[in-house]
Design a protein around this motif. Sequence first.
Motif, mmCIF file in Angstrom:
data_model
loop_
_atom_site.group_PDB
_atom_site.id
_atom_site.type_symbol
_atom_site.label_atom_id
_atom_site.label_comp_id
_atom_site.label_asym_id
_atom_site.label_seq_id
_atom_site.Cartn_x
_atom_site.Cartn_y
_atom_site.Cartn_z
ATOM 1 N N UNK A 113 0.834 -1.204 0.000
ATOM 2 C CA UNK A 113 0.000 0.000 0.000
ATOM 3 C C UNK A 113 0.866 1.250 0.000
ATOM 4 N N UNK A 114 1.920 1.256 0.805
ATOM 5 C CA UNK A 114 2.811 2.413 0.848
ATOM 6 C C UNK A 114 3.479 2.640 -0.506
ATOM 7 N N UNK A 115 3.865 1.548 -1.181
ATOM 8 C CA UNK A 115 4.479 1.682 -2.501
ATOM 9 C C UNK A 115 3.481 2.223 -3.517
ATOM 10 N N UNK A 116 2.231 1.762 -3.424
ATOM 11 C CA UNK A 116 1.205 2.266 -4.338
ATOM 12 C C UNK A 116 0.972 3.759 -4.126
ATOM 13 N N UNK A 117 1.105 4.205 -2.899
ATOM 14 C CA UNK A 117 0.939 5.639 -2.624
ATOM 15 C C UNK A 117 2.117 6.436 -3.183
ATOM 16 N N UNK A 118 3.334 5.890 -3.071
ATOM 17 C CA UNK A 118 4.511 6.591 -3.601
ATOM 18 C C UNK A 118 4.563 6.557 -5.120
ATOM 19 N N UNK A 119 3.908 5.561 -5.722
ATOM 20 C CA UNK A 119 3.955 5.378 -7.178
ATOM 21 C C UNK A 119 2.529 5.367 -7.730
ATOM 22 N N UNK A 120 1.855 6.488 -7.714
ATOM 23 C CA UNK A 120 0.457 6.516 -8.185
ATOM 24 C C UNK A 120 0.357 6.101 -9.641
ATOM 25 N N UNK A 121 -0.675 5.336 -9.940
ATOM 26 C CA UNK A 121 -0.915 4.893 -11.306
ATOM 27 C C UNK A 121 -0.271 3.576 -11.666
ATOM 28 N N UNK A 122 0.599 3.055 -10.817
ATOM 29 C CA UNK A 122 1.268 1.786 -11.138
ATOM 30 C C UNK A 122 0.315 0.605 -10.959
ATOM 31 N N UNK A 123 -0.572 0.682 -9.967
ATOM 32 C CA UNK A 123 -1.507 -0.411 -9.689
ATOM 33 C C UNK A 123 -2.936 0.051 -9.940
ATOM 34 N N UNK A 124 -3.697 -0.781 -10.660
ATOM 35 C CA UNK A 124 -5.114 -0.480 -10.850
ATOM 36 C C UNK A 124 -5.931 -0.836 -9.616
ATOM 37 N N UNK A 125 -5.550 -1.934 -8.956
ATOM 38 C CA UNK A 125 -6.254 -2.393 -7.757
ATOM 39 C C UNK A 125 -5.258 -3.078 -6.827
ATOM 40 N N UNK A 126 -5.593 -3.097 -5.544
ATOM 41 C CA UNK A 126 -4.785 -3.780 -4.546
ATOM 42 C C UNK A 126 -5.639 -4.824 -3.833
ATOM 43 N N UNK A 127 -5.007 -5.955 -3.514
ATOM 44 C CA UNK A 127 -5.663 -7.003 -2.737
ATOM 45 C C UNK A 127 -4.757 -7.352 -1.563
ATOM 46 N N UNK A 128 -5.283 -7.245 -0.354
ATOM 47 C CA UNK A 128 -4.531 -7.576 0.855
ATOM 48 C C UNK A 128 -5.113 -8.854 1.449
ATOM 49 N N UNK A 129 -4.290 -9.894 1.515
ATOM 50 C CA UNK A 129 -4.710 -11.192 2.025
ATOM 51 C C UNK A 129 -4.285 -11.306 3.485
ATOM 52 N N UNK A 130 -5.251 -11.408 4.380
ATOM 53 C CA UNK A 130 -4.965 -11.507 5.818
ATOM 54 C C UNK A 130 -3.927 -10.477 6.247
ATOM 55 N N UNK A 131 -4.175 -9.186 6.003
ATOM 56 C CA UNK A 131 -3.130 -8.185 6.249
ATOM 57 C C UNK A 131 -2.804 -8.012 7.730
ATOM 58 N N UNK A 132 -1.517 -7.848 8.009
ATOM 59 C CA UNK A 132 -1.027 -7.566 9.348
ATOM 60 C C UNK A 132 -0.069 -6.387 9.282
ATOM 61 N N UNK A 133 0.120 -5.710 10.389
ATOM 62 C CA UNK A 133 1.092 -4.615 10.430
ATOM 63 C C UNK A 133 2.000 -4.706 11.659
ATOM 64 N N UNK A 134 1.724 -5.682 12.534
ATOM 65 C CA UNK A 134 2.470 -5.836 13.782
ATOM 66 C C UNK A 134 2.955 -7.277 13.889
#
Length: 293
Positions: A113-134
């Motif tokens: 997600x952070x990469x998609x924000x830094x590189x707008x337009x590179x991804x049409x859609x994102x899918x997060x499978x069982x996302x974790x951050x900790x």
Amino acid sequence: MIEPAHSTRGFQLDVLERKVPTPCDIVGSGPAALLLPALSSISARAEMRPLAKILGHDYRCLIPDWPGFGNHPRSRIAMEPETFHAFMDSLLAALPGPYAIGIAAGHAGPYLVAAARRHPGVFDRLVLIAPTWRGPLPTALGDSRRGWLSSIRKAIELPLLGEALYRINISPPIIGRMMRAHVYADPDHVTPGIIADKHAVTLQPGGRFGTAAFVTGGLDPFKVRKDFLALIEADELPPILVLRPERAPRRSGAEMDALIAAGHVAKASVPGALSPHEEYPGEVAAAILAGIR
């Protein structure tokens, strides 16, 4: 049905002034899809292949290994969030897309997600499978133990003692118990062959450094939930689909539910625990295809 074509390419990515060998599987043909494996002691790009074999009938799936992880010798590089953000920038410079889908499992989700924000337009859609951050230990023990967790990490990184501690904690019986506890939902799916494959991942030279960082929270891209939610709320992001496993562990599942409840993502339920893309690739592929069409 004939399986889609499969090949592997090797890249030397520049990450914070270091060359990082990065193998990348390429499965199928069609619009590009980037599939990022999870970060864990037993994670490697091979975990995404069952899913890629299904999606590969419609998409050209690219599956890289993360620095310090995977079933190959690992270069020593700083195991910090900065490294993984820089890796994503270098990966997208080498494989610029554009991508019809970016798919990430577990801890890879925030980095995608952070990469998609830094590189707008590179991804049409994102899918997060069982996302974790900790990481696992901060999730289980809470933030008050972070100093103690740092000591654990330093111990595992020591040349002799650290290797011994690592080997004790990644034996096949322990891997089997871990997988049955929270990685797979059905204990019968944790076969001796799967345990052997996972154990082989942990035996790669330098494997303890990525493990020590991940389990103690050293690869957590955020310290608090609200920062993760703030990232997801960014206006420049493409649509995001979260696949919430029905039998995710309680604490991890609560974080997924909080992300969904914030209202900035779409949700689909899938069977499984923390690795549904491995255990139930057909159901996960169906949820992805239904959610992006």
